[in-house]
Design an enzyme around this catalytic site. Structure first.
Site, PDB file in Angstrom:
ATOM      1  N   GLU A 184       0.848  -1.200   0.000  1.00  0.00           N
ATOM      2  CA  GLU A 184       0.000   0.000   0.000  1.00  0.00           C
ATOM      3  C   GLU A 184       0.877   1.241   0.000  1.00  0.00           C
ATOM      4  O   GLU A 184       1.811   1.344   0.797  1.00  0.00           O
ATOM      5  CB  GLU A 184      -0.910   0.002   1.223  1.00  0.00           C
ATOM      6  CG  GLU A 184      -1.744   1.270   1.379  1.00  0.00           C
ATOM      7  CD  GLU A 184      -2.622   1.243   2.622  1.00  0.00           C
ATOM      8  OE1 GLU A 184      -3.075   0.156   3.013  1.00  0.00           O
ATOM      9  OE2 GLU A 184      -2.838   2.319   3.217  1.00  0.00           O
TER      10      GLU A 184
ATOM     11  N   GLU B  23      -2.615  11.839   2.884  1.00  0.00           N
ATOM     12  CA  GLU B  23      -3.650  11.647   3.903  1.00  0.00           C
ATOM     13  C   GLU B  23      -3.675  12.884   4.797  1.00  0.00           C
ATOM     14  O   GLU B  23      -2.631  13.326   5.282  1.00  0.00           O
ATOM     15  CB  GLU B  23      -3.367  10.424   4.765  1.00  0.00           C
ATOM     16  CG  GLU B  23      -3.365   9.095   4.044  1.00  0.00           C
ATOM     17  CD  GLU B  23      -3.067   7.940   4.985  1.00  0.00           C
ATOM     18  OE1 GLU B  23      -3.994   7.180   5.317  1.00  0.00           O
ATOM     19  OE2 GLU B  23      -1.895   7.804   5.403  1.00  0.00           O
TER      20      GLU B  23
END
Length: 387
Positions: free
Chosen positions: A155, A160
């Site tokens: 990932e 974010e």
């Protein structure tokens, strides 16, 4: 009405018809350092393209105890105008009771529809105010997710916002992180995350470009390279290829797909109750949106790269990105497929399933099982027989 008043009225009417602000250009950071644009979605269609994107529908919490239910409803996932003349992807989080959850929102991914190995990927994103409880993200996972699961797929979190540390420090509008996760099991997944506090707001109602440059040596992430081309990466990790299953280089040299989502609450912001989600309030009608003006993939055409798409990218300058003119020639010598123009070469079996792809001028098929295959390169198609 006398002539002067009539002329004034017409002038005012003409001004009123003009857009209040200029539409943002969809050029990105451009074809720099040898990278060539090979695919893009400008999100200018009337609906999200089903040959490019999957809309996720679930209330699983994403493995992070998130509070939203992801839906495929227009109020959560749609293409439309952002109020500034830009047609874009709009993911909207709404405070509402739905399927046992207190919020709804949107998440899309390109799994098995658009995937690539190595290159430069970027998106222009306009963020909502995340304080407190919103968690927008732009990220990637290995396209073998269905086969190996997480974290074996790997990932890559390119952007974010909304972390508890930003909340505690009162800098949510400029505090964000990049991260990578990998490993053999949920209970054994190393990761490396790096958070930064920028010196200007990234939640200023404007678009900012988040770029990830991924090659055989490293993963590096940048923001606003269009404005600051010499900026240092806010995240960087080396990924030398290795057979060591504990090292990141084992997981980050395969095709990845793209994801966008707007989560509500959960482990990242450390908010697990609806009352703590103050970002959705009476002042904004208990809803907030993340806007994505475009996403682009660039590659250099080197042997380590691949691009696997069900359809060409959106038009740029009059021709479909990743598409090839009809004059493209496909040749086959029994072992190798060669094309006359560098592009994405896709090989399908007789059932229509993609069995191999590569970006460049040739692809080896010598190890494929004997039979009939279809080779596609842009608009060119050729049937081959492997004996």
């Amino acid at each position: 009405m006398n002539l002067s008043k009539k002329l004034l009225f017409m002038a005012l009417a003409s001004c009123a018809a003009l857009p209040a602000v200029a539409k943002d250009a969809q050029v990105g950071t451009g074809e720099t350092n040898g990278y060539r644009l090979v695919w893009q979605d400008l999100f200018d269609d009337s609906e999200l393209r089903p040959d490019r994107w999957n809309i996720e529908v679930n209330g699983s919490g994403g493995g992070n105890n998130e509070l939203q239910f992801y839906t495929d409803l227009d109020r959560n996932v749609r293409l439309g105008d952002d109020g500034k003349g830009n047609h874009c992807l709009i993911l909207t989080a709404v405070r509402e009771v739905y399927n046992g959850k207190q919020f709804t929102s949107g998440r899309i991914n390109s799994k098995n529809k658009v995937a690539f190995t190595h290159g430069k990927v970027e998106a222009a994103i306009r963020l909502p105010k995340t304080a407190n409880g919103l968690w927008p993200a732009f990220w990637m996972m290995g396209n073998d997710f269905d086969q190996v699961g997480w974290p074996k797929c790997g990932e890559t979190d390119i952007m974010e916002f909304g972390h508890i540390d930003g909340i505690n420090r009162g800098v949510q509008d400029r505090y964000f992180n990049g991260a990578c996760h990998w490993g053999q099991s949920w209970n054994n997944h190393p990761n490396y995350a790096r958070a930064v506090t920028y010196n200007y707001s990234l939640q200023d109602d404007e678009y900012h470009i988040y770029t990830c440059i991924w090659n055989q040596e490293r993963i590096a992430m940048y923001v606003d390279l269009d404005k600051y081309p010499n900026a240092a990466p806010y995240y960087e990790m080396t990924i030398p290829a290795t057979g060591d299953t504990g090292a990141p280089g084992y997981y980050f040299h395969k095709e990845n797909f793209i994801l966008f989502n707007l989560a509500v609450g959960g482990n990242f912001p450390n908010i697990w109750d609806a009352a703590g989600i103050t970002a959705l309030n009476a002042g904004n009608g208990n809803q907030a949106s993340m806007y994505v003006n475009y996403v682009k993939v660039y590659q250099k055409g080197t042997a380590d790269e691949s691009l696997n798409t069900l359809s060409p990218g959106d038009e740029q300058g009059g021709a479909s990105v990743g598409d090839v003119v009809a004059e493209t020639e496909i040749a086959f010598d029994g072992n190798t497929v060669a094309v006359s123009v560098p592009s994405t070469i896709c090989v399908y079996n007789i059932n229509g399933s993609l069995v191999r792809s590569a970006c460049g001028t040739e692809i080896s098929v010598a190890d494929l099982q004997g039979g009939v295959y279809i080779v596609k390169c842009g608009q060119a198609t050729k049937k081959i027989v492997i004996r």
